[in-house]
Every structure is written in C-alpha cells, then in structure tokens.
Design an enzyme around this catalytic site. Structure first.
Site, PDB file in Angstrom:
ATOM      1  N   CYS A   1       0.878  -1.059   0.305  1.00 52.50           N
ATOM      2  CA  CYS A   1       0.078   0.117  -0.043  1.00 52.50           C
ATOM      3  C   CYS A   1       0.789   1.418   0.036  1.00 52.50           C
ATOM      4  O   CYS A   1       1.618   1.551   0.843  1.00 52.50           O
ATOM      5  CB  CYS A   1      -0.965  -0.052   1.229  1.00 52.50           C
ATOM      6  SG  CYS A   1      -1.975   1.514   1.379  1.00 52.50           S
TER       7      CYS A   1
ATOM      8  N   TYR B   1      -4.777   5.123  -9.837  1.00 53.38           N
ATOM      9  CA  TYR B   1      -5.737   4.334  -9.596  1.00 53.38           C
ATOM     10  C   TYR B   1      -6.994   4.672 -10.528  1.00 53.38           C
ATOM     11  O   TYR B   1      -7.753   3.803 -11.007  1.00 53.38           O
ATOM     12  CB  TYR B   1      -6.274   4.409  -8.347  1.00 53.38           C
ATOM     13  CG  TYR B   1      -5.147   3.808  -7.276  1.00 53.38           C
ATOM     14  CD1 TYR B   1      -5.323   2.287  -6.892  1.00 53.38           C
ATOM     15  CD2 TYR B   1      -4.227   4.476  -6.566  1.00 53.38           C
ATOM     16  CE1 TYR B   1      -4.513   1.663  -6.112  1.00 53.38           C
ATOM     17  CE2 TYR B   1      -3.352   3.751  -6.074  1.00 53.38           C
ATOM     18  CZ  TYR B   1      -3.371   2.310  -5.648  1.00 53.38           C
ATOM     19  OH  TYR B   1      -2.609   1.808  -4.851  1.00 53.38           O
TER      20      TYR B   1
END
Length: 288
Positions: free
Chosen positions: A29, A156
C-alpha cells in the site's frame, strides 16, 4: 487501498506514558508507505508496534494471521474495525492506527497519521529530521493535496477506468502532472527546496511503484519514470537517505498487486486473472 475516512477525532491525541500505539499496515500500500517513511526519517520506528496484512488480498478484503492481531485475535481487518466501532459502517482499509492500551481507533487517514508522526506524535517525542517546518506548513499542505489528487489517486483512476475515453482523459491528466513535477525537480533537489519535507513522502511511494506496477497493470503507459531524468534523479536521492530504501519491498509489492483483487467502492475487480507477475529485470531471467 484508498484511505478511509471514519468517525474518529479530528486530531490524534498526544500519546501518554500508558499509550501503546499500534499500526495495521500492508507492504504493497502506497498510503502505508508514507507512514513507514515518516517513521524512518523521524527516528520514531520504535515508538509504535505493527501488524502486517497477509500480502495477497482476496474478495473478502485484508486478512491477518490471528497470532499477529494484538487486540482481539481476529483474522481479518474487517472484523477488527467491527470490534473497534460496533455499528459503524466503515471501509476496512489500511493504514489503521490504534491505541492498544485503550482498544481505541485513533485514525485510518494516512495523511493525518503521517502528519502526527512527522510532528513527533504531536510533540511527544524529539525527531531526527524536521519534515514540517512552521514556515512551510501552508506550502506543504497545498502540495500534499495536489499530489494526492493528481498523482497518488490518479494512477488508480487510470487503472480503474471503464471506457476508452475515460481512460485516455485520466491518463493525460496523470502525465501532465508528472511533466509538472519533472520541471519542478529539474530546478531543485526536493519538492519544496533543498531538503526533504513531508510532501516528498507523498510522492515517493507512487514513483517507486510506477514502472513495475502502475505502468503495466494500470496501463499508465505513456512513459516510465525512468524516462524522466529529473524524476529519476529525485527518486535516487530519496532512496539514498538513511532508512528510506528499507521502507519498500519490491517483491512483496509486485506480488500484492498482481496476485490480489482490487476493491473499487463496493465492487471487486480482478485486474490480473492469470496471476502472472511481470519480470522487470533481465538479470532475474538469467537467475531463473
């Protein structure tokens, strides 16, 4: 992997002698990576303990080895959230900061946690490097917000686009932002001058993942970061700072992205059903 906003206090309270701060993190992450880098640069790594998510995320979300979950012995992050906040419908995302002494959820906002650490956990501890100088706070806040919208989240948005037109528009916005950063870093070594600041902790994780993950998997493929001289030089400078390189594990990061499903709102997307992990270095083929 997007940071979640939960019904927690607007400010993380300064730790007391009884506090036992604990972070739930995932190696892959980038939002967790901000926090790891802040801990490394401030010298505060020993003031918090850690639980690491299982690296490959399935449709049910982040899983945890129960022996590594210190609050309740749960096997998933979703269950940890439910135990911490009964009745609250919150996205179970990392990072998550809790106080083990009170079993209290302190924050699930990566920017808030990063600032908490960068300022010595609200002044509770001396820090080795000043990442948020008072005279630069406004500039840092503005830069952090811009990076989060136009770079960190933008990769993203490109990867999760569902039409050709949407993909191309968002791809153009992302690379326009990288072009701006290239020009900026051609004139100075770090985002806000001659020394690293908190803003550099926002840019670093995305750049490190770009060529090996976002370029192939999210189709962010106009150029590689390696094609940008200033961005490449900046990345090398950041990694040369003591402790920074150890905050990133390329193998675990690639394994996570290419072998996990992605949660986009309430939807589960499988971007790589083959589970093949691209080889990005010729030397790796010679060793196979």
């Amino acid at each position: 992997m997007m940071t979640a906003k939960n019904s927690v206090e607007t400010k993380i309270p300064r730790p007391t002698m009884e506090s036992r701060l604990h972070l739930y993190l995932a190696w892959g992450c980038p939002f967790c990576h901000r926090i790891l880098t802040a801990l490394a640069l401030t010298g505060l790594r020993d003031h918090v303990s850690y639980t690491w998510m299982r690296n490959i995320k399935g449709p049910a979300g982040w899983e945890i080895a129960p022996a590594d979950e210190p609050l309740f012995g749960e096997d998933s992050l979703r269950n940890v959230y439910r135990r911490l906040q009964p009745g609250v419908d919150a996205a179970p995302s990392v990072p998550l900061l809790v106080d083990l002494s009170t079993k209290r959820l302190l924050s699930s906002d990566s920017a808030q946690i990063t600032r908490f650490i960068a300022t010595g956990m609200d002044g509770a501890h001396a820090i080795e490097r000043e990442l948020v100088p008072a005279q630069l706070v406004d500039q840092i806040d503005a830069m952090n917000l811009w990076l989060h919208r136009h770079v960190n989240r933008a990769v993203y948005e490109v990867g999760f686009a569902t039409s050709q037109g949407e993909y191309e528009r968002k791809l153009a916005v992302l690379f326009q932002s990288l072009d701006r950063l290239e020009l900026r870093l051609a004139e100075q070594p770090y985002l806000l001058g001659n020394t690293p600041s908190e803003s550099d902790l926002f840019l670093l994780p995305t750049l490190l993942r770009f060529d090996s993950v976002y370029h192939p998997l999210f189709k962010c493929c106009y150029q590689y970061i390696a094609d940008y001289p200033a961005l490449s030089g900046y990345l090398s400078r950041m990694l040369e700072i003591d402790g920074v390189a150890a905050t990133y594990d390329e193998f675990l990061t690639k394994q996570h992205y290419f072998c996990s499903v992605m949660h986009v709102g309430n939807e589960v997307r499988d971007l790589n059903p083959s589970r093949l992990i691209p080889v990005t270095q010729y030397s790796m083929l010679l060793q196979a």
